[in-house]
Design an enzyme around this catalytic site. Structure first.
Site, mmCIF file in Angstrom:
data_model
loop_
_atom_site.group_PDB
_atom_site.id
_atom_site.type_symbol
_atom_site.label_atom_id
_atom_site.label_comp_id
_atom_site.label_asym_id
_atom_site.label_seq_id
_atom_site.Cartn_x
_atom_site.Cartn_y
_atom_site.Cartn_z
ATOM 1 N N SER A 11 -147.939 -25.389 -14.765
ATOM 2 C CA SER A 11 -146.769 -26.090 -15.297
ATOM 3 C C SER A 11 -145.934 -26.791 -14.245
ATOM 4 O O SER A 11 -145.213 -27.742 -14.563
ATOM 5 C CB SER A 11 -145.885 -25.107 -16.070
ATOM 6 O OG SER A 11 -145.428 -24.069 -15.232
ATOM 7 N N HIS B 163 -149.582 -25.113 -21.499
ATOM 8 C CA HIS B 163 -149.393 -26.540 -21.239
ATOM 9 C C HIS B 163 -150.663 -27.362 -21.459
ATOM 10 O O HIS B 163 -150.667 -28.576 -21.259
ATOM 11 C CB HIS B 163 -148.875 -26.756 -19.812
ATOM 12 C CG HIS B 163 -147.453 -26.345 -19.631
ATOM 13 N ND1 HIS B 163 -146.395 -27.193 -19.880
ATOM 14 C CD2 HIS B 163 -146.913 -25.162 -19.256
ATOM 15 C CE1 HIS B 163 -145.260 -26.551 -19.645
ATOM 16 N NE2 HIS B 163 -145.543 -25.313 -19.270
ATOM 17 N N LYS C 58 -144.247 -25.793 -27.404
ATOM 18 C CA LYS C 58 -144.354 -26.992 -26.572
ATOM 19 C C LYS C 58 -144.928 -28.134 -27.418
ATOM 20 O O LYS C 58 -144.207 -28.751 -28.173
ATOM 21 C CB LYS C 58 -145.156 -26.686 -25.312
ATOM 22 C CG LYS C 58 -144.417 -25.706 -24.397
ATOM 23 C CD LYS C 58 -145.153 -25.405 -23.121
ATOM 24 C CE LYS C 58 -144.313 -24.591 -22.154
ATOM 25 N NZ LYS C 58 -143.899 -23.267 -22.661
#
Length: 396
Positions: free
Chosen positions: A186, A214, A244
């Site tokens: 990340s 991610h 996310k």
């Protein structure tokens, strides 16, 4: 510790953080966390959100959340094992397993909870964990909670991983050995070498664990880093987040049916924390369908990521080794990094400084997170601000 001693401890340590440029201020948003945000009445281009695909503000997800709340209420009302499991939980978990190409999945209250839950449910003091040195804080804490021996290997260094795995295996000290890595890192935006990790794991009989917070919604047509490399059948644990690219909140573990059954029986956040609410579950289901049926969202995310990265590099900034839309602008000195972020704010760009202990000392950076929602014009405006401030601070 008396209250006076506590006050001295807190005051001294907070002042030290502030003097070293390590103190983080929190800016409340006046509205949604979209590609444009409002803070203290000021409109800003937002380059700090993990809302990769813009789904956090998608009308279809909002409608889904409202309708689910009308039917099921605002809370699940209990832990999953008593009577907090709604039919929506099972629908989401079936959808996640299908999405990740695994036999089953289990949903948790956050991605952080996943790592606290899953690692300690399987690993214990008789085991060892090979952990990439740049793994996320939640992985580090999950490993500590398990009480297993933690063996750090150099970041994405497959020779170091293999040597340490062999040494751990030959020592005869451990019943089980796990190798654990982020799918996408990340802070730097680079991708784990999963094909090589899998080969080492299969050679030495290691448990494989990938935290793809991610990577999900970004790589592998949205299904993540494991799918990107075609390894869905060869990874034991796939960890993902619902907060996310999915745009809501929560996390999940995907894997074999017996693994998920074990986590439902032994992972403490599942057993002792109230279940995800209906207003989170239903939009997550909607988001997965959107990601699978709207590939242009992911294409737009990558296009914007490449555009911003190229622009920063042409200005002379160091964007590290990023292979994904995550675009670090590495400044180095912590105080100068904080100043750069402050100046960006003044120029209408919200891009937070990331400093120690989130990243190693001396590697402070502005972590830029372009999304599918950004226009080229907004990215140009951000690049113009970077150009002015970089020259002002003698960085370019």
């Amino acid at each position: 510790m008396s209250s006076l001693e506590l006050e001295h401890f807190l005051t001294d340590n907070l002042n030290e953080l502030k003097s070293k440029g390590l103190y983080n201020t929190i800016d409340p948003l006046q509205g949604a966390n979209d590609f444009m945000i409002t803070i203290a009445g000021k409109r800003l281009i937002n380059l700090s959100s993990n809302n990769y695909l813009g789904l956090a503000t998608d009308p279809r997800l909002i409608h889904s959340a409202v309708e689910a709340t009308k039917i099921y209420g605002v809370g699940a009302g209990a832990v999953r094992t008593i009577n907090g499991t709604l039919e929506l939980h099972e629908q989401l978990e079936e959808k996640l397993a299908e999405f990740k190409k695994t036999e089953a999945a289990i949903a948790y209250q956050s991605g952080f909870n996943c790592n606290m839950a899953a690692i300690s449910a399987v690993m214990d003091k008789n085991d060892a964990i090979l952990s990439d040195e740049l793994n996320h804080a939640s992985i580090i804490e999950g490993c500590r909670l398990s009480k297993a021996a933690i063996i750090r290997y150099n970041h994405s260094d497959m020779t170091d991983l293999r040597n340490k795995a062999i040494a751990a295996k030959q020592s005869g000290l451990y019943k089980k050995i796990m190798v654990i890595t982020d799918g996408v890192f990340s802070m730097d935006g680079d991708i784990a070498k999963l094909p090589e990790i899998v080969l080492i794991a299969e050679e030495l009989d290691l448990i494989t664990y990938v935290d793809d917070a991610h990577g999900s919604g970004v790589l592998g047509k949205g299904a993540g880093t494991v799918k990107h490399f075609g390894l869905s059948e060869r990874i034991d644990f796939q960890i993902g987040t619902l907060s996310k690219a999915i745009g809501v909140v929560g996390g999940y573990v995907a894997g074999k049916r017996n693994l998920i059954d074990w986590l439902k029986a032994r992972s403490k956040p599942f057993l002792f924390s109230t279940a995800l609410p209906p207003a989170a579950l239903s939009p997550c289901i909607t988001a997965i369908d959107i990601i699978r049926n709207t590939p242009e969202l992911i294409d737009r995310l990558w296009k914007n990521g490449r555009y911003l990265k190229k622009g920063l590099q042409e200005l002379g900034f160091n964007t590290g080794n990023s292979e994904t839309p995550i675009t670090p602008c590495i400044i180095g000195d912590e105080r100068q990094t904080q100043l750069f972020s402050k100046r960006l704010y003044e120029e209408g760009v919200y891009a937070k400084a990331v400093v120690f202990p989130t990243v190693p000392r001396g590697t402070g950076r502005i972590r830029n997170m372009p999304t599918a929602g950004h226009s080229e014009a907004s990215l140009d405006q951000a690049l113009n601000a970077y150009s002015r401030i970089g020259e002002e601070l003698n960085l370019i």
